[in-house]
Write a protein that holds these residues in place. Structure first.
Motif, short mmCIF file in Angstrom:
data_model
loop_
_atom_site.label_atom_id
_atom_site.label_comp_id
_atom_site.label_asym_id
_atom_site.label_seq_id
_atom_site.Cartn_x
_atom_site.Cartn_y
_atom_site.Cartn_z
N ARG A 1 4.27 7.15 2.59
CA ARG A 1 4.59 6.01 3.18
C ARG A 1 4.35 4.75 2.26
O ARG A 1 3.19 4.63 1.60
CB ARG A 1 4.00 5.66 4.40
N THR A 2 5.24 3.88 2.18
CA THR A 2 4.92 2.47 1.33
C THR A 2 4.89 1.42 2.58
O THR A 2 5.88 1.23 3.25
CB THR A 2 5.82 2.32 0.22
N THR A 3 3.85 0.55 2.75
CA THR A 3 3.87 -0.21 3.87
C THR A 3 3.00 -1.44 3.42
O THR A 3 2.40 -1.45 2.55
CB THR A 3 3.20 0.38 5.09
N GLN A 4 3.58 -2.42 3.99
CA GLN A 4 2.96 -3.71 3.77
C GLN A 4 2.50 -4.30 5.25
O GLN A 4 2.04 -5.50 5.22
CB GLN A 4 4.21 -5.04 3.35
N ASP A 5 2.77 -3.23 6.43
CA ASP A 5 2.23 -3.89 7.50
C ASP A 5 0.94 -3.19 7.85
O ASP A 5 0.30 -2.20 6.88
CB ASP A 5 3.19 -3.48 8.76
N THR A 6 0.06 -3.68 8.74
CA THR A 6 -1.28 -2.98 8.93
C THR A 6 -1.51 -2.85 10.45
O THR A 6 -1.06 -3.69 11.26
CB THR A 6 -2.34 -4.34 8.67
N THR B 1 0.15 -5.93 12.51
CA THR B 1 0.18 -7.20 11.89
C THR B 1 1.40 -6.97 10.92
O THR B 1 1.08 -6.17 9.99
CB THR B 1 -1.20 -7.51 11.16
N ARG C 1 0.77 -1.05 0.01
CA ARG C 1 0.01 -0.06 -0.12
C ARG C 1 1.21 1.40 -0.07
O ARG C 1 1.84 1.32 0.57
CB ARG C 1 -0.69 -0.01 1.35
#
Lengths: 132, 132, 132, 132, 132, 132, 132, 132
Positions: free
Chosen positions: F2-7, E71, E2
């Protein structure tokens, strides 16, 4: 890593557009963007290569001073392209070689020739900061 | 939009590396990556152009079939480069022109010549899907 | 890698929206975006699938010429989805198979069927340049 | 915004691959990825559409329950595609229309038909959260 | 993946702002964005947590129905945080545990308690599609 | 950006899961990820909110010290959500207000209440550096 | 991960611009952006360092309180730079060392000195959350 | 645009850490990452600045040859920071000025001084290609 909306474009001569299509699309796996009577435009690894119908090709191509290609960040991408070029028996101008060993600029490379003698070099540097 | 770690690279001839430096770095605002006795390597709008010392230049350059450049996604980037080229009095091979009006391929373009007669075309399409 | 703000959308028939919900959301792990009396809309691996209440389903589905699905860039994502489909006992139209071995187009695939006989193919290519 | 390495793929029937090429590549401006005897594969706005040679086309196409297309995040992208469709006289199944006015789901849409009667809907929502 | 410019924000009670600072910044490694007399604002793994001076804390905290956390997509990030929590002797409400084994929702988790009894759960799913 | 893979994930109480679904999915336009007997999990503006069936709700909710929400980077996203909340007649705990005018922390905000009295604040700062 | 369009810039003194060029461009592999009579500007690992012609250099440099450098996210990038520094015999102010072992802040580091005694520290943390 | 996981870091002297905190965090809106007895580490516009307790400060600071700061891509970000500096009455070493007008390097700038006389320059170029 780079995020870009702009496109590098390169125009090269092609003696025959069907041959150019066969080499770049059917062979190298580039995408055809547009086809006109006098040229085809290609999505070449994310940038644009245009093959213009022309007789001004190099009869005896040499690697210097004119060639183009892609420098891959990841070695496996370089190896996959090499495997594809072998499987589809594309014409090699230079077999894979190892250059500048023991220096920061150390890299691997191979060179293909398209049907109009344009030379395409594909490289991989151990240190990606040397890609430029 | 594209996110890429790979680099397109293009090798072109240069009669004189200092002149090439003056055109590409001091003039066009590209970054010098490396300098060797026989070539300079440039970060050219995020891709790589290498100027190889060579006498094989085009004495009477024509736009087709060989040239290279950048197609900008945003018009203001095209206009800023045009402004820079005028302010720094770079050599124009072709003044800005408007092409294919009234079609989807409609675009604006201008062409510069480097000191070794390599031609650089900079374009902007109203419809960015036509960039390829 | 692609950065996109746009969404592909696909509309398919569903005999029963609760069954469609059970297959796509509870089973396949897609997200439900909206539910109306005559359709549900799904976030299907980042794109949109809409199941429209309809009796026009394929009674005897065949893989060609109509199916849809996802081609994964990373093999582990393909394998995770296969594991999920097995754990949740989704209906397989075709068990995992290996296709075009020894060519650049070599890939792995399996095909699921939703409760309205729409076929979903999930693939992984050894060479990601063949994803298109 | 989404960053993705995976590709949605959709297979649809085509009575004639040259006609499919003419519609999708020459007309709609998609890129041709591969051409085989029985199908062409396309980079369709970043995802993949495959046209399979088949006689199983819809003789009397209706918008529901089967169609596909793109929902654009930015209105200008929707308008550019509409302009391209008009300039290149693609076949409209439905002229641009405005739907669900005064609700959050308000959107604009138009529908094209490819030469094999597959229907393509292109949409733009005022509130991009409604794209799914 | 994302790409986001927006920020989730969560407000929680804190009996003592210095203790909150000690737990979140010195302990958990979050960044302090702002400090006022009645609250501190934190960059909490890219989102925002605000600790408001308040006596309304949970005297006997339970994991359900109120807790928050992160997470992680990658297992090593979960393990690094676990290691940091041990090295810095943060208070564990629940030691690491393995949950829903043999299902798609299988994950690992541990729970910390801040000085005001807010519970923080950190998770890692084997299948990242289950993160939501 | 921001580029994120976490949640980020947040668990809150819900007296009734159908009501929670109606508020978050049908109303606020969040996506339903999973539904179990005792909870629903939501993709809440890219992060995760879980509504756990519970009677431990706030009977007389106050904005401090517990609430959650989203701080938008772009004002138009804040305004679109406000418009959606009005069109779908969601319950406002606080009408839009303007706070800290004439300071760097100046922002706009409104607060919704879900059916279990959880409070959701949506904000927009003139200076996005104040989002944390 | 961060996506940025802004650039950190740092100005440092240089006794001699040719020496600065030799260290930063030919040695460290940074790119030269611009050269003027009194300074050179560099693309230094994506940010900007400017070397100003000046006699105000540190005669007896110490690591504290003034130095600059890069903290790498990936250990292999730190190791590649170390290898480059050895291959090109750049001047080490401090050989690689391991610091704060057994704590969350554990990291590896080495320090180079440029020809004007500016100190450059390059680091790698086992836990990337400690990079700030 | 750049996507980066690495961090530029700069160490500067600070006579007093509380004053440094007041300037950088409470004033300039940077985030405090860590605080030790002898230094504070800051997330400074996405990169890292470390203030080391030290008496080696510049008694009579000059802009050359030592200063640091940020060059913004978007003019509104530069203006927002200027507004914040005025609202919070940070110490200006140089009021906003316009430099190199009529050239490609044309830019706007202002300079702040931190409590230990470190100088911070914030710039905006009309042509973002000149940022390096």
């Amino acid at each position: 890593m780079r995020t870009t909306q702009d496109t590098f474009h390169l125009a090269v001569p092609a003696l025959d557009l069907d041959e150019a299509f066969a080499f770049y699309v059917t062979g190298l796996g580039c995408k055809l963007a547009r086809r006109y009577g006098d040229r085809i435009t290609l999505d070449f690894f994310g940038d644009q290569v245009v093959c213009h119908l022309s007789e001004k090709i190099d009869q005896e191509p040499e690697l210097y001073p004119r060639h183009f290609g892609v420098t891959f960040h990841d070695r496996e991408d370089w190896e996959r392209l090499l495997r594809l070029a072998r499987l589809r028996t594309l014409r090699f101008f230079a077999e894979p070689f190892h250059r500048f060993e023991g220096t920061a600029e150390e890299h691997r490379s191979f060179v293909l020739a398209d049907p109009s003698n344009n030379l395409l070099e594909f490289k991989y540097y151990d240190d990606p900061r040397m890609m430029y």
